[in-house]
Design a protein around this motif. Sequence first.
Motif, PDB file in Angstrom:
ATOM      1  N   LYS A   1       0.837  -1.207   0.000  1.00 51.43           N
ATOM      2  CA  LYS A   1       0.000   0.000   0.000  1.00 51.43           C
ATOM      3  C   LYS A   1       0.867   1.249   0.000  1.00 51.43           C
ATOM      4  O   LYS A   1       0.564   2.229  -0.696  1.00 51.43           O
ATOM      5  CB  LYS A   1      -0.928  -0.005   1.204  1.00 51.43           C
ATOM      6  CG  LYS A   1      -2.052  -1.027   1.111  1.00 51.43           C
ATOM      7  CD  LYS A   1      -2.937  -0.993   2.352  1.00 51.43           C
ATOM      8  CE  LYS A   1      -4.048  -2.026   2.262  1.00 51.43           C
ATOM      9  NZ  LYS A   1      -4.886  -2.037   3.486  1.00 51.43           N
ATOM     10  N   ASP A   2       1.954   1.236   0.771  1.00 54.96           N
ATOM     11  CA  ASP A   2       2.859   2.394   0.798  1.00 54.96           C
ATOM     12  C   ASP A   2       3.477   2.626  -0.578  1.00 54.96           C
ATOM     13  O   ASP A   2       3.599   3.781  -1.035  1.00 54.96           O
ATOM     14  CB  ASP A   2       3.970   2.178   1.826  1.00 54.96           C
ATOM     15  CG  ASP A   2       3.475   2.288   3.265  1.00 54.96           C
ATOM     16  OD1 ASP A   2       2.356   2.815   3.472  1.00 54.96           O
ATOM     17  OD2 ASP A   2       4.208   1.840   4.164  1.00 54.96           O
TER      18      ASP A   2
ATOM     19  N   ALA B   1       1.416   6.833  -6.773  1.00 53.24           N
ATOM     20  CA  ALA B   1       0.372   7.824  -7.062  1.00 53.24           C
ATOM     21  C   ALA B   1       0.923   9.241  -6.931  1.00 53.24           C
ATOM     22  O   ALA B   1       0.582  10.126  -7.723  1.00 53.24           O
ATOM     23  CB  ALA B   1      -0.815   7.616  -6.130  1.00 53.24           C
ATOM     24  N   ASP B   2       1.800   9.444  -5.931  1.00 53.64           N
ATOM     25  CA  ASP B   2       2.353  10.788  -5.700  1.00 53.64           C
ATOM     26  C   ASP B   2       3.424  11.157  -6.722  1.00 53.64           C
ATOM     27  O   ASP B   2       3.549  12.328  -7.100  1.00 53.64           O
ATOM     28  CB  ASP B   2       2.961  10.866  -4.292  1.00 53.64           C
ATOM     29  CG  ASP B   2       1.911  10.811  -3.196  1.00 53.64           C
ATOM     30  OD1 ASP B   2       0.722  11.060  -3.493  1.00 53.64           O
ATOM     31  OD2 ASP B   2       2.282  10.488  -2.042  1.00 53.64           O
TER      32      ASP B   2
ATOM     33  N   ARG C   1       0.989   4.164  -2.878  1.00 56.99           N
ATOM     34  CA  ARG C   1       0.812   5.590  -2.552  1.00 56.99           C
ATOM     35  C   ARG C   1       1.970   6.409  -3.107  1.00 56.99           C
ATOM     36  O   ARG C   1       1.760   7.506  -3.657  1.00 56.99           O
ATOM     37  CB  ARG C   1       0.703   5.784  -1.040  1.00 56.99           C
ATOM     38  CG  ARG C   1      -0.694   5.542  -0.471  1.00 56.99           C
ATOM     39  CD  ARG C   1      -0.829   6.079   0.938  1.00 56.99           C
ATOM     40  NE  ARG C   1      -0.022   5.321   1.885  1.00 56.99           N
ATOM     41  CZ  ARG C   1      -0.470   4.283   2.599  1.00 56.99           C
ATOM     42  NH1 ARG C   1      -1.713   3.889   2.445  1.00 56.99           N
ATOM     43  NH2 ARG C   1       0.328   3.661   3.438  1.00 56.99           N
ATOM     44  N   GLU C   2       3.194   5.888  -2.959  1.00 58.22           N
ATOM     45  CA  GLU C   2       4.353   6.585  -3.533  1.00 58.22           C
ATOM     46  C   GLU C   2       4.201   6.726  -5.040  1.00 58.22           C
ATOM     47  O   GLU C   2       4.528   7.776  -5.606  1.00 58.22           O
ATOM     48  CB  GLU C   2       5.641   5.821  -3.214  1.00 58.22           C
ATOM     49  CG  GLU C   2       6.151   5.974  -1.807  1.00 58.22           C
ATOM     50  CD  GLU C   2       7.516   5.318  -1.633  1.00 58.22           C
ATOM     51  OE1 GLU C   2       8.217   5.098  -2.650  1.00 58.22           O
ATOM     52  OE2 GLU C   2       7.879   5.020  -0.487  1.00 58.22           O
TER      53      GLU C   2
END
Length: 220
Positions: free
Chosen positions: A194-195, A201-202, A198-199
């Motif tokens: 998940k992390d 996506a950013d 998220r990275e």
Amino acid sequence: MTDRHERPGPVDRRVRVQGRPVDSYPAVPTEAQRGSVRRITVVGEEILGQPCRDVTEFGSPWLSSLIDDMFLTMYVADGAGLAANQVGVDLRLFVYDCPDDHGVRHVGHIINPVLDLTDPRSRRLVDDFEGCLSVPGAAMVVPRTDRAVARGLDKDGRPLVIEGAGYFARCLQHETDHLFGHTYLDRLSGGDRKDALREMADGREDVLARRARKAAELGR
């Protein structure tokens, strides 16, 4: 697999092409100079989650062109390795331009590879950051063995044995995983996965913009 710009160990100017030492090799691989940039698939696309097919026909202009395109696509994306399904082709093939931990540069391609992680008494498991061109903008710690051997064929069907240590061993394992339909995300815990997403996506848009700028600078 993404390139790692900070590399441990002494600088060594040697180069190994297709597993054989050479006196010199251009900074931009010869194959890349002939190639065209292809779109890199992104995690979540179906082709990245399926095992690839064995290559059965060798020595064709089409296969040579695919390898050239993969080299240029990898170079534009600042990669150290790239599998065929990362450019939308479900074949067991990857290219690489990757250093080992002694600064030796390894350049080449391998088809239908079978991975041998070598005698367990002579290798160790190493945790290190790893990125993927199909997971743009993210990097996570992944355990890999520090030695690996890939046995396969070149584009003309000749046998190849490629030995890797350190970061290059990691590259061989990472790219072979792709050919079985796996990314490094599959080796992470649920939380770390998940992390990483998220990275991605950013950071994804910045990474894609950087690739586009580099391709434009090369006129590709």
